[in-house]
Design a protein around this motif. Sequence first.
Motif, PDB file in Angstrom:
ATOM      1  N   VAL A  23      10.766 -29.593 -53.074  1.00  0.00           N
ATOM      2  CA  VAL A  23      11.070 -29.331 -52.071  1.00  0.00           C
ATOM      3  C   VAL A  23      12.340 -30.455 -51.268  1.00  0.00           C
ATOM      4  O   VAL A  23      11.874 -31.546 -51.228  1.00  0.00           O
ATOM      5  CB  VAL A  23       9.826 -29.014 -51.019  1.00  0.00           C
ATOM      6  CG1 VAL A  23      10.756 -28.639 -49.414  1.00  0.00           C
ATOM      7  CG2 VAL A  23       8.927 -28.190 -51.264  1.00  0.00           C
TER       8      VAL A  23
ATOM      9  N   LEU B 290      12.805 -25.535 -54.401  1.00  0.00           N
ATOM     10  CA  LEU B 290      12.844 -24.892 -52.790  1.00  0.00           C
ATOM     11  C   LEU B 290      13.907 -25.823 -52.306  1.00  0.00           C
ATOM     12  O   LEU B 290      13.770 -26.889 -52.071  1.00  0.00           O
ATOM     13  CB  LEU B 290      11.573 -24.883 -52.200  1.00  0.00           C
ATOM     14  CG  LEU B 290      10.606 -23.947 -52.547  1.00  0.00           C
ATOM     15  CD1 LEU B 290       9.473 -23.849 -51.543  1.00  0.00           C
ATOM     16  CD2 LEU B 290      10.977 -22.672 -52.924  1.00  0.00           C
TER      17      LEU B 290
ATOM     18  N   LEU C 293       9.494 -18.781 -47.481  1.00  0.00           N
ATOM     19  CA  LEU C 293       8.105 -18.887 -48.198  1.00  0.00           C
ATOM     20  C   LEU C 293       7.695 -17.228 -48.683  1.00  0.00           C
ATOM     21  O   LEU C 293       6.821 -17.525 -49.671  1.00  0.00           O
ATOM     22  CB  LEU C 293       7.221 -19.413 -46.944  1.00  0.00           C
ATOM     23  CG  LEU C 293       7.409 -21.037 -46.506  1.00  0.00           C
ATOM     24  CD1 LEU C 293       6.416 -21.356 -45.368  1.00  0.00           C
ATOM     25  CD2 LEU C 293       6.972 -21.938 -47.807  1.00  0.00           C
TER      26      LEU C 293
ATOM     27  N   LEU D 145       5.527 -24.797 -41.782  1.00  0.00           N
ATOM     28  CA  LEU D 145       5.876 -25.947 -42.203  1.00  0.00           C
ATOM     29  C   LEU D 145       4.682 -26.854 -42.888  1.00  0.00           C
ATOM     30  O   LEU D 145       4.997 -27.500 -44.097  1.00  0.00           O
ATOM     31  CB  LEU D 145       6.383 -26.866 -40.880  1.00  0.00           C
ATOM     32  CG  LEU D 145       7.015 -28.387 -41.252  1.00  0.00           C
ATOM     33  CD1 LEU D 145       8.427 -27.804 -41.671  1.00  0.00           C
ATOM     34  CD2 LEU D 145       7.353 -29.064 -40.183  1.00  0.00           C
TER      35      LEU D 145
ATOM     36  N   SER E   9       9.641 -17.256 -51.942  1.00  0.00           N
ATOM     37  CA  SER E   9       8.990 -17.908 -52.957  1.00  0.00           C
ATOM     38  C   SER E   9       7.781 -17.743 -53.466  1.00  0.00           C
ATOM     39  O   SER E   9       7.222 -17.894 -54.528  1.00  0.00           O
ATOM     40  CB  SER E   9       8.999 -19.588 -52.495  1.00  0.00           C
ATOM     41  OG  SER E   9       8.082 -19.752 -51.285  1.00  0.00           O
TER      42      SER E   9
ATOM     43  N   ILE F 276      16.567 -26.235 -49.083  1.00  0.00           N
ATOM     44  CA  ILE F 276      16.681 -25.918 -47.652  1.00  0.00           C
ATOM     45  C   ILE F 276      18.406 -26.441 -47.190  1.00  0.00           C
ATOM     46  O   ILE F 276      18.445 -27.646 -47.468  1.00  0.00           O
ATOM     47  CB  ILE F 276      15.836 -26.478 -46.764  1.00  0.00           C
ATOM     48  CG1 ILE F 276      14.459 -25.818 -46.889  1.00  0.00           C
ATOM     49  CG2 ILE F 276      15.998 -26.557 -45.330  1.00  0.00           C
ATOM     50  CD1 ILE F 276      13.494 -26.134 -46.148  1.00  0.00           C
TER      51      ILE F 276
ATOM     52  N   LEU G 200      12.005 -20.501 -42.701  1.00  0.00           N
ATOM     53  CA  LEU G 200      10.864 -20.839 -43.313  1.00  0.00           C
ATOM     54  C   LEU G 200      10.358 -19.646 -43.707  1.00  0.00           C
ATOM     55  O   LEU G 200       9.602 -19.577 -44.863  1.00  0.00           O
ATOM     56  CB  LEU G 200       9.980 -21.822 -42.565  1.00  0.00           C
ATOM     57  CG  LEU G 200      10.474 -23.190 -42.399  1.00  0.00           C
ATOM     58  CD1 LEU G 200       9.313 -24.006 -41.612  1.00  0.00           C
ATOM     59  CD2 LEU G 200      10.358 -23.962 -43.825  1.00  0.00           C
TER      60      LEU G 200
ATOM     61  N   THR H  70       2.471 -24.949 -44.511  1.00  0.00           N
ATOM     62  CA  THR H  70       2.426 -24.247 -45.980  1.00  0.00           C
ATOM     63  C   THR H  70       3.462 -24.734 -46.756  1.00  0.00           C
ATOM     64  O   THR H  70       3.309 -24.864 -47.963  1.00  0.00           O
ATOM     65  CB  THR H  70       2.463 -22.705 -45.370  1.00  0.00           C
ATOM     66  OG1 THR H  70       1.493 -22.088 -44.580  1.00  0.00           O
ATOM     67  CG2 THR H  70       2.578 -21.856 -46.917  1.00  0.00           C
ATOM     68  N   LEU H  71       4.582 -24.894 -46.307  1.00  0.00           N
ATOM     69  CA  LEU H  71       5.868 -25.399 -47.265  1.00  0.00           C
ATOM     70  C   LEU H  71       5.355 -26.657 -48.018  1.00  0.00           C
ATOM     71  O   LEU H  71       5.631 -26.675 -49.059  1.00  0.00           O
ATOM     72  CB  LEU H  71       7.099 -25.834 -46.190  1.00  0.00           C
ATOM     73  CG  LEU H  71       8.269 -26.321 -47.088  1.00  0.00           C
ATOM     74  CD1 LEU H  71       8.763 -25.136 -47.840  1.00  0.00           C
ATOM     75  CD2 LEU H  71       9.150 -26.693 -46.242  1.00  0.00           C
TER      76      LEU H  71
END
Length: 311
Positions: free
Chosen positions: A161, A54, A43, A148, A46, A56, A39, A150-151
């Motif tokens: 995402v 984004l 972050l 997490l 990005s 994962i 992460l 913040t994502l």
Amino acid sequence: FRKDGTFSEEVTGDINLSVIKKTDTVDQFLRMLMFLCELKALLRLSSKEKPEFLVIDGTLSSRFITIFPKTDWFSGEEFEGKIASIAGEFIPLLKENLFDEDITAFSQKVKRKVTERLKAEFGEKGLRRDVIEATLSKLAYFEYLLLLHTLFYGLDWNPVVIGIAKTSHSTQIFNKSIPDLRIFHHTIKETGYSYPLIYLDLEEIKWEFSQVFEYLEESIAYQLKEISIKYFYGKYDKGRTISLIELYENPEHTGLKPEQILDVLSYFSVGGYPFPLKKADSEVRITHKDMEFIESLLGLQKELHGREGLE
């Protein structure tokens, strides 16, 4: 990866020779650190590139099953309860410096401050390595929660995402004894996606986060619990590969359609899977050769192995 073929990279990680005593929890502990590093790299990069998507490797929901490290994984019962509270005191420091190069769960800067606090609380016992690591492991978990959050809530350009997995054990669609994904593999030849999209009930997932929400700001804890994720199965390239695709339901992207996601994945796909994810996976995977190198660094290459140890 950009549409013009160029790309940027970000790498982060910690090497920590653990004194963990409960060896059956090593996998859970390392997985938490792996998710944290993943992460942080995502972050950091990005925030510089501000991409539209984004992606994962693996499901988004799996990030909610990470187990809070217990004190007795490292140290004795005498420190239970106190250590989590001490680690919680450092959450503001982590939040303020979340993406500073020197701020990670096991950085010297944080370790020094944590050690000073432990010595003040426990005296010389607070300088024991097992006590320090028990505290740092919890601090790493708190940092993971902040990342997490913040994502999903802290990126002002509102990217899409998604998480992509090659395996799934869910049987929610067909309600059969074998996974839905396996049924799709045997029946689907053309590109496309399953419909309708299905909402994941995160409350049914092992919700370890609830144990530590008391240490976070109330707004952060509330928003983490309110995250909504939906999923579908998609085939976006030649071959037989079908992926489980989880999508964070960002209020800014209510009109996003599965075919738009598949178009993006198809553009970067090689052999039925997004090439950026394949590339990252191959570069971070710890191989047998890597383990031999680690053994040599630690001076363990001459240790007895397997049957040799029984003779």
